[in-house]
Design a protein around this motif. Structure first.
Motif, PDB file in Angstrom:
ATOM      1  N   LEU A 149     -18.604   9.746  -1.511  1.00 18.55           N
ATOM      2  CA  LEU A 149     -20.011   9.814  -1.592  1.00 18.55           C
ATOM      3  C   LEU A 149     -20.686   8.864  -2.530  1.00 18.55           C
ATOM      4  CD1 LEU A 149     -22.772  11.175  -0.638  1.00 18.55           C
ATOM      5  CD2 LEU A 149     -22.146  12.922  -2.241  1.00 18.55           C
ATOM      6  N   GLN A 150     -19.869   8.902  -3.787  1.00 16.83           N
ATOM      7  CA  GLN A 150     -20.381   8.065  -4.779  1.00 16.83           C
ATOM      8  C   GLN A 150     -20.279   6.601  -4.338  1.00 16.83           C
ATOM      9  OE1 GLN A 150     -22.096  10.187  -6.905  1.00 16.83           O
ATOM     10  NE2 GLN A 150     -21.900   8.473  -7.937  1.00 16.83           N
ATOM     11  N   LYS A 151     -19.218   6.162  -3.670  1.00 17.43           N
ATOM     12  CA  LYS A 151     -18.988   4.673  -3.217  1.00 17.43           C
ATOM     13  C   LYS A 151     -20.256   4.380  -2.282  1.00 17.43           C
ATOM     14  CE  LYS A 151     -15.374   3.145  -5.163  1.00 17.43           C
ATOM     15  NZ  LYS A 151     -15.292   2.056  -6.146  1.00 17.43           N
ATOM     16  N   GLY A 152     -20.668   5.517  -1.435  1.00 13.64           N
ATOM     17  CA  GLY A 152     -21.737   5.163  -0.799  1.00 13.64           C
ATOM     18  C   GLY A 152     -22.890   5.076  -1.501  1.00 13.64           C
ATOM     19  N   ILE A 153     -23.118   5.872  -2.489  1.00 15.21           N
ATOM     20  CA  ILE A 153     -24.449   5.637  -3.525  1.00 15.21           C
ATOM     21  C   ILE A 153     -24.594   4.235  -4.023  1.00 15.21           C
ATOM     22  CG2 ILE A 153     -25.588   6.507  -5.495  1.00 15.21           C
ATOM     23  CD1 ILE A 153     -24.786   9.294  -4.509  1.00 15.21           C
ATOM     24  N   GLU A 154     -23.309   3.789  -4.652  1.00 14.92           N
ATOM     25  CA  GLU A 154     -23.268   2.417  -5.001  1.00 14.92           C
ATOM     26  C   GLU A 154     -23.604   1.525  -4.012  1.00 14.92           C
ATOM     27  OE1 GLU A 154     -19.328   1.962  -7.038  1.00 14.92           O
ATOM     28  OE2 GLU A 154     -19.453   3.855  -7.800  1.00 14.92           O
ATOM     29  N   TYR A 155     -22.962   1.609  -3.184  1.00 13.67           N
ATOM     30  CA  TYR A 155     -23.398   0.511  -1.902  1.00 13.67           C
ATOM     31  C   TYR A 155     -24.808   0.703  -1.587  1.00 13.67           C
ATOM     32  CZ  TYR A 155     -22.849  -2.015   2.517  1.00 13.67           C
ATOM     33  OH  TYR A 155     -23.113  -2.978   3.401  1.00 13.67           O
ATOM     34  N   GLY A 156     -25.633   1.521  -1.546  1.00 19.76           N
ATOM     35  CA  GLY A 156     -26.684   1.771  -1.125  1.00 19.76           C
ATOM     36  C   GLY A 156     -27.753   1.413  -2.241  1.00 19.76           C
ATOM     37  N   ARG A 157     -27.197   1.395  -3.340  1.00 20.57           N
ATOM     38  CA  ARG A 157     -27.996   0.606  -4.591  1.00 20.57           C
ATOM     39  C   ARG A 157     -28.013  -0.717  -4.277  1.00 20.57           C
ATOM     40  NH1 ARG A 157     -26.396   5.396  -8.583  1.00 20.57           N
ATOM     41  NH2 ARG A 157     -28.186   6.648  -8.648  1.00 20.57           N
ATOM     42  N   ARG A 158     -26.893  -1.326  -4.191  1.00 19.75           N
ATOM     43  CA  ARG A 158     -26.884  -2.748  -3.885  1.00 19.75           C
ATOM     44  C   ARG A 158     -27.492  -2.894  -2.672  1.00 19.75           C
ATOM     45  NH1 ARG A 158     -20.555  -3.102  -4.873  1.00 19.75           N
ATOM     46  NH2 ARG A 158     -20.608  -2.133  -2.842  1.00 19.75           N
ATOM     47  N   LEU A 159     -27.527  -2.370  -1.456  1.00 28.10           N
ATOM     48  CA  LEU A 159     -28.557  -2.791  -0.452  1.00 28.10           C
ATOM     49  C   LEU A 159     -29.822  -2.641  -0.750  1.00 28.10           C
ATOM     50  CD1 LEU A 159     -26.850  -0.710   2.558  1.00 28.10           C
ATOM     51  CD2 LEU A 159     -27.242  -3.284   2.462  1.00 28.10           C
ATOM     52  N   ALA A 209     -36.157   8.446  -3.785  1.00 28.72           N
ATOM     53  CA  ALA A 209     -35.795   7.535  -2.709  1.00 28.72           C
ATOM     54  C   ALA A 209     -36.780   7.879  -1.679  1.00 28.72           C
ATOM     55  CB  ALA A 209     -34.472   7.626  -2.709  1.00 28.72           C
ATOM     56  N   ALA A 210     -36.717   9.105  -1.343  1.00 28.12           N
ATOM     57  CA  ALA A 210     -37.483   9.596  -0.056  1.00 28.12           C
ATOM     58  C   ALA A 210     -38.984   9.114  -0.181  1.00 28.12           C
ATOM     59  CB  ALA A 210     -37.642  11.056   0.037  1.00 28.12           C
ATOM     60  N   LYS A 211     -39.671   9.294  -1.246  1.00 26.30           N
ATOM     61  CA  LYS A 211     -41.064   8.962  -1.482  1.00 26.30           C
ATOM     62  C   LYS A 211     -41.201   7.169  -1.339  1.00 26.30           C
ATOM     63  CE  LYS A 211     -42.758  12.558  -4.257  1.00 26.30           C
ATOM     64  NZ  LYS A 211     -43.201  12.900  -5.664  1.00 26.30           N
ATOM     65  N   GLN A 212     -40.017   6.560  -2.052  1.00 26.11           N
ATOM     66  CA  GLN A 212     -39.910   4.973  -1.696  1.00 26.11           C
ATOM     67  C   GLN A 212     -40.080   4.687  -0.255  1.00 26.11           C
ATOM     68  OE1 GLN A 212     -40.669   2.872  -4.181  1.00 26.11           O
ATOM     69  NE2 GLN A 212     -40.790   1.302  -2.388  1.00 26.11           N
ATOM     70  N   ALA A 213     -39.123   5.452   0.649  1.00 23.15           N
ATOM     71  CA  ALA A 213     -39.337   5.242   1.986  1.00 23.15           C
ATOM     72  C   ALA A 213     -40.550   5.311   2.632  1.00 23.15           C
ATOM     73  CB  ALA A 213     -38.144   6.354   2.449  1.00 23.15           C
ATOM     74  N   LEU A 214     -41.126   6.395   2.292  1.00 23.92           N
ATOM     75  CA  LEU A 214     -42.467   6.755   2.851  1.00 23.92           C
ATOM     76  C   LEU A 214     -43.481   5.645   2.505  1.00 23.92           C
ATOM     77  CD1 LEU A 214     -42.409  10.681   2.689  1.00 23.92           C
ATOM     78  CD2 LEU A 214     -42.521   9.229   4.725  1.00 23.92           C
ATOM     79  N   GLU A 215     -43.560   5.058   1.224  1.00 19.35           N
ATOM     80  CA  GLU A 215     -44.161   4.124   0.727  1.00 19.35           C
ATOM     81  C   GLU A 215     -44.104   2.824   1.657  1.00 19.35           C
ATOM     82  OE1 GLU A 215     -44.350   2.924  -3.433  1.00 19.35           O
ATOM     83  OE2 GLU A 215     -44.320   5.067  -3.949  1.00 19.35           O
ATOM     84  N   TYR A 249     -37.180   0.662   4.782  1.00 17.50           N
ATOM     85  CA  TYR A 249     -37.091   1.849   4.275  1.00 17.50           C
ATOM     86  C   TYR A 249     -36.177   2.887   4.700  1.00 17.50           C
ATOM     87  CZ  TYR A 249     -38.171   3.397   9.249  1.00 17.50           C
ATOM     88  OH  TYR A 249     -37.970   3.563  10.344  1.00 17.50           O
ATOM     89  N   THR A 250     -34.941   2.396   5.458  1.00 24.41           N
ATOM     90  CA  THR A 250     -33.970   2.990   6.260  1.00 24.41           C
ATOM     91  C   THR A 250     -33.082   3.019   5.096  1.00 24.41           C
ATOM     92  OG1 THR A 250     -32.945   1.237   7.155  1.00 24.41           O
ATOM     93  CG2 THR A 250     -34.538   2.572   8.672  1.00 24.41           C
ATOM     94  N   TYR A 251     -32.953   2.386   4.119  1.00 23.60           N
ATOM     95  CA  TYR A 251     -31.965   2.325   3.008  1.00 23.60           C
ATOM     96  C   TYR A 251     -32.264   3.410   2.089  1.00 23.60           C
ATOM     97  CZ  TYR A 251     -30.517  -2.396   4.658  1.00 23.60           C
ATOM     98  OH  TYR A 251     -29.928  -3.510   5.169  1.00 23.60           O
ATOM     99  N   PHE A 252     -33.724   3.632   1.863  1.00 21.94           N
ATOM    100  CA  PHE A 252     -34.203   4.645   0.973  1.00 21.94           C
ATOM    101  C   PHE A 252     -33.656   5.745   1.501  1.00 21.94           C
ATOM    102  CE2 PHE A 252     -36.441   0.916  -0.845  1.00 21.94           C
ATOM    103  CZ  PHE A 252     -36.230   1.021  -2.054  1.00 21.94           C
ATOM    104  N   ARG A 290     -31.268   6.709   3.588  1.00 25.98           N
ATOM    105  CA  ARG A 290     -30.012   7.220   3.470  1.00 25.98           C
ATOM    106  C   ARG A 290     -29.599   7.380   2.000  1.00 25.98           C
ATOM    107  NH1 ARG A 290     -29.055   2.444   7.259  1.00 25.98           N
ATOM    108  NH2 ARG A 290     -29.170   3.352   9.239  1.00 25.98           N
ATOM    109  N   MET A 291     -30.363   6.737   1.049  1.00 16.48           N
ATOM    110  CA  MET A 291     -29.978   7.029  -0.245  1.00 16.48           C
ATOM    111  C   MET A 291     -30.548   8.406  -0.663  1.00 16.48           C
ATOM    112  SD  MET A 291     -28.954   5.838  -3.174  1.00 16.48           S
ATOM    113  CE  MET A 291     -28.502   4.248  -3.169  1.00 16.48           C
TER     114      MET A 291
END
Length: 85
Positions: A1-11, A41-47, A19-22, A24-25
């Motif tokens: 899970l932590q690796k996924g979060i790190e990868y998501g931040r890089r994406l 992150a969800a609010k950013q996706a909705l923006e 918005y899909t990256y946010f 998933r994050m």
């Protein structure tokens, strides 16, 4: 899970306009116990995409877990507006 979060931040760093990256994050942060980070992150996706109804469902659950039933209900109502049945 932590690796996924790190990868998501890089994406998100490389492409802050998907918005899909946010989304998933938000899910990964919520799974890791960081609901406040997930909400941000969800609010950013909705923006980026106000019509992303699934984010309202996620936010409703997150706010319910945080003990904010009014905001949870508001998010459910927003979901219904974007997904009338």
């Amino acid at each position: 899970l932590q690796k996924g979060i790190e990868y998501g931040r890089r994406l998100i760093e490389v492409n802050p306009f998907d918005y899909t990256y946010f989304g998933r994050m938000a899910h990964m942060l919520g799974q890791s116990g960081d609901l406040k980070g997930g909400i941000a992150a969800a609010k950013q996706a909705l923006e980026l995409n106000p019509g992303a109804g699934f984010m309202h469902v996620w936010l409703a659950d997150a706010y319910a877990q945080l003990g904010d039933p009014q905001e949870a209900q508001r998010q459910r109502e927003l979901f219904r507006k974007f997904n009338p049945q």
